[in-house]
Motif scaffolding. Structure first.
Motif, mmCIF file in Angstrom:
data_model
loop_
_atom_site.group_PDB
_atom_site.id
_atom_site.type_symbol
_atom_site.label_atom_id
_atom_site.label_comp_id
_atom_site.label_asym_id
_atom_site.label_seq_id
_atom_site.Cartn_x
_atom_site.Cartn_y
_atom_site.Cartn_z
ATOM 1 N N SER A 1 29.667 -0.816 -65.156
ATOM 2 C CA SER A 1 29.270 -0.429 -63.805
ATOM 3 C C SER A 1 30.028 0.821 -63.383
ATOM 4 N N CYS A 2 29.789 1.256 -62.140
ATOM 5 C CA CYS A 2 30.579 2.371 -61.615
ATOM 6 C C CYS A 2 31.761 1.837 -60.830
ATOM 7 N N ALA B 1 31.619 0.147 -58.059
ATOM 8 C CA ALA B 1 31.328 -0.129 -56.651
ATOM 9 C C ALA B 1 30.832 -1.564 -56.497
ATOM 10 N N CYS B 2 30.065 -2.034 -57.478
ATOM 11 C CA CYS B 2 29.595 -3.426 -57.425
ATOM 12 C C CYS B 2 30.778 -4.397 -57.451
ATOM 13 N N GLY C 1 23.381 -5.733 -58.457
ATOM 14 C CA GLY C 1 23.141 -4.286 -58.456
ATOM 15 C C GLY C 1 21.983 -3.858 -59.337
ATOM 16 N N ASP C 2 21.484 -2.670 -59.034
ATOM 17 C CA ASP C 2 20.306 -2.133 -59.727
ATOM 18 C C ASP C 2 20.550 -1.845 -61.203
ATOM 19 N N ASN D 1 20.020 -3.438 -55.022
ATOM 20 C CA ASN D 1 20.739 -2.408 -54.254
ATOM 21 C C ASN D 1 21.856 -1.767 -55.061
ATOM 22 N N CYS D 2 22.307 -0.644 -54.568
ATOM 23 C CA CYS D 2 23.263 0.148 -55.322
ATOM 24 C C CYS D 2 24.385 0.638 -54.429
ATOM 25 N N ARG E 1 27.659 8.531 -59.069
ATOM 26 C CA ARG E 1 27.872 7.131 -59.452
ATOM 27 C C ARG E 1 28.682 7.002 -60.748
HETATM 28 S S1 SF4 Z 1 24.213 -0.747 -59.134
HETATM 29 FE FE1 SF4 Z 1 24.990 1.133 -58.213
HETATM 30 S S2 SF4 Z 1 26.916 0.490 -57.324
HETATM 31 FE FE2 SF4 Z 1 26.378 -1.071 -58.804
HETATM 32 S S3 SF4 Z 1 27.364 -0.443 -60.678
HETATM 33 FE FE3 SF4 Z 1 25.294 0.416 -60.712
HETATM 34 S S4 SF4 Z 1 25.570 2.463 -59.885
HETATM 35 FE FE4 SF4 Z 1 27.373 1.318 -59.324
#
Ligand code: SF4
Lengths: 160, 454
Positions: free
Chosen positions: A47-48, A50-51, A113-114, A141-142, B170
């Motif tokens: 992931s990035c 944020a999740c 998350g997406d 959602n993201c 991201r």
């Molecule tokens: S869904 Fe969005 S917030 Fe979650 S890991 Fe993927 S890019 Fe990051």
């Protein structure tokens, strides 16, 4: 000291009626369907972050997920549910599946998350495998906000 | 000179190695039939990951390097492909046969290995920590990452510059604004425009709010790692409140998509919140600074010496807490708005903890000075071919970004996240500590895995 803290921490939390209603129903369902205790193992498959940050936020005083009997646990062997986030990288693939296999049945997978569903804004590269673990419920959602996650969890709890 | 990054890119007639230092940039062209160059690792230990990454991606050999193990290519990764070469276009590869990774390990009577990860006990990103232990004492730690390697660099190639913005924002969720600011800076250079000052002030404001949120979260979590849970409750509450304000002014809780050509910030409500936050934080600080059992654990733990910090070229919070003056904000623009570099003395957990408090106070002061109601926007022109780079100070540290545009498309995109450097110095901080201190030390740096792995 205790009195000092108590006074000092009588801070106000903004009330969110909608959230409280969701939590109330969820608590009931956790009690009815999971004996009042549900354990989650969080797995980030690329992931990035944020999740993950939003999942961490679930335990802050505004959301306080733990009071519903829902806990994040340290081992898959203690878990009922796997939270899966990220695009499932080539390098995480075997580890994530390994983790899934370690969760005793019955078990469910909730995608956060997406990224999990369709890679979100990312595109397929050689370093991304994409998820192949069967998902019980998607929370889109993201990233999904903590409230989205709790609401999504309620949908899941209603379905199972 | 401080080494910032060493990376490679393919040109028509060979592979170019680019060495970015704080004072200059050096380039060397290697012909395709002789992909060899001398190592920098003897002078700059943080070049180790940089060179191993280049070897994995381009097949370049570094002469005299003492560590030539694969970095991105894990156990099942085919070793005979060089994915960042231009002739590699596959978007799917098969798992190859399992090849064990040769961990750095210390042997001897009673010495044992503790393998932690890649999946961790808490809600954290995946990465592996291999400890050699003598009882509780840590003899050695090897950090192994790149489990989250998504090949962001390759993903961006061949696209129009604007089309990769949503990917760039991201790469690392906690540093999204920093990535966006660096990216917009690059695009502005490429289209030959200067950003209006009011826009710069607004970008800087969002960058500071991002930093405040990150620091607040960390303050709670660091204290929680010594078992002081009430601090997590308070830190978590404050960071949630800050995030909600951030969502109000940017439309997103992490500021994804916030850095745009036009931007209005409701400074009124932001500053109202910051005034409240300042008071809460003063209480928080006075309260926690007074609890001896917390400082018993913070003091003398996880020491990053000045010598090591300089040797590894450590950046950001990690460097400043050791008294090393590196900050991409250390310039006239920021100073005019009240920037003051915050420094620690010893580089211990306690220094990094305090530094976060001090930086929040300074960020609040700066945001109050950044207040502007000027609604000047700008428009990107056409992006000219060329090579561009930018620096921003993310909530973790100095971020370096590079973009090469060729025929109007992205030919090479590269980022050196602050974490990529700091992770490599991390192992020097644990030798006087016991393994139980590791989570605490880790949290006190709070580095990104996603940004480092790409
Ligand atoms: S869904 Fe969005 S917030 Fe979650 S890991 Fe993927 S890019 Fe990051």
């Amino acid at each position: 000291m205790y009195r000092y803290w108590k006074k000092r921490f009588k801070t106000t939390l903004e009330q969110d009626e909608e959230l409280e209603a969701i939590k109330k129903e969820l608590k009931k369902l956790v009690k009815k369907k999971f004996g009042g205790s549900l354990a989650i193992r969080m797995v980030d498959s690329g992931s990035c972050n944020a999740c993950e940050a939003e999942c961490n936020a679930l335990s802050n005083p505004y959301y306080n997920l733990e009071e519903l009997g829902i806990h994040f646990v340290a081992s898959p062997r203690h878990a009922d549910v796997m939270f899966l986030s990220g695009v499932m990288t080539f390098n995480m693939y075997h580890h994530a599946i390994d983790c899934y296999n370690q969760i005793p049945s019955p078990k469910w997978v909730i995608a956060i998350g997406d990224c999990v569903k369709d890679l979100g804004v990312f595109e397929k590269t050689y370093a991304i495998k994409g998820n192949s673990i069967e998902v019980t419920h998607y929370i889109p959602n993201c990233p999904p906000s903590p409230k989205d996650i709790i609401a999504g969890f309620l949908e899941f709890a209603r379905e199972v | 000179m401080r080494l910032i990054a060493r990376f490679a890119q393919e040109l028509q007639n060979g592979i170019e190695i680019v060495d970015v230092y704080d004072k200059e940039t050096q380039k060397s062209l290697l012909s395709f039939d002789n992909l060899k160059i001398g190592t920098l690792t003897k002078k700059y230990p943080s070049a180790i990951w940089m060179e191993r990454k280049i070897s994995d991606e381009f097949g370049v050999e570094f002469i005299d390097s003492f560590d030539t193990r694969p970095l991105l290519k894990h156990e099942h990764f085919p070793s005979d492909i060089y994915p960042l070469r231009k002739n590699f276009n596959a978007t799917e590869i098969n798992f190859s046969e399992y090849k064990p990774y040769d961990y750095e390990a210390i042997g001897g009577d009673g010495v044992f290995q503790v393998a932690v990860g890649p999946i961790h006990a808490g809600i954290i990103e995946p990465g592996h920590f291999q400890f050699s232990q003598a009882g509780e004492e840590i003899l050695h730690l090897e950090i192994r990452h790149f489990y989250k390697y998504r090949a962001i660099e390759k993903m961006c190639e061949g696209k129009e510059p604007m089309a990769i913005k949503k990917i760039v924002e991201r790469i690392s969720g906690n540093e999204s604004v920093a990535y966006q600011v660096a990216f917009v800076d690059i695009l502005a250079q490429a289209s030959g425009i200067e950003l209006p000052t009011s826009i710069k002030q607004k970008y800087a404001t969002l960058l500071e709010v991002e930093r405040i949120i990150h620091h607040l979260t960390d303050i709670g979590f660091i204290a929680n790692d010594v078992g002081f849970a009430p601090a997590l409750a308070l830190g978590g509450k404050l960071s949630e409140e800050a995030r909600r304000v951030f969502a109000k002014i940017t439309g997103h809780r992490f500021g994804f998509g916030a850095i745009k050509e036009e931007l209005t910030i409701d400074f009124g409500s932001l500053i109202e919140f910051l005034n409240y936050l300042e008071k809460e934080l003063e209480f928080f600080r006075d309260w926690i600074y007074d609890i001896p059992s917390v400082w018993d654990r913070f003091d003398t733990t996880g020491k990053l010496s000045v010598r090591k910090a300089i040797k590894y070229g450590v950046v950001g919070v990690g460097a400043r807490a050791s008294g090393v003056k590196v900050d991409a904000r250390d310039n006239d623009f920021y100073k005019n708005f009240g920037y003051q570099m915050q420094l620690g003395k010893k580089g211990e957990v306690s220094d990094r903890f305090k530094l976060r408090f001090n930086e929040i106070f300074n960020s609040i002061e700066m945001i109050k000075n950044f207040e502007t109601y000027d609604n000047e926007g700008f428009e990107f022109g056409e992006f000219k071919d060329g090579e561009y780079s930018a620096f921003t100070e993310s909530s973790i540290g100095e971020l370096f970004m590079y973009l090469k545009i060729k025929n109007g498309l992205v030919d090479r995109f590269f980022v050196r996240d602050p974490s990529f450097i700091n992770w490599q110095a991390f192992h020097t901080t644990i030798y006087k500590d016991i393994i139980a201190d590791f989570p605490l030390i880790n949290k006190s740096f709070d580095l990104s895995y996603a940004g480092s792995d790409l």
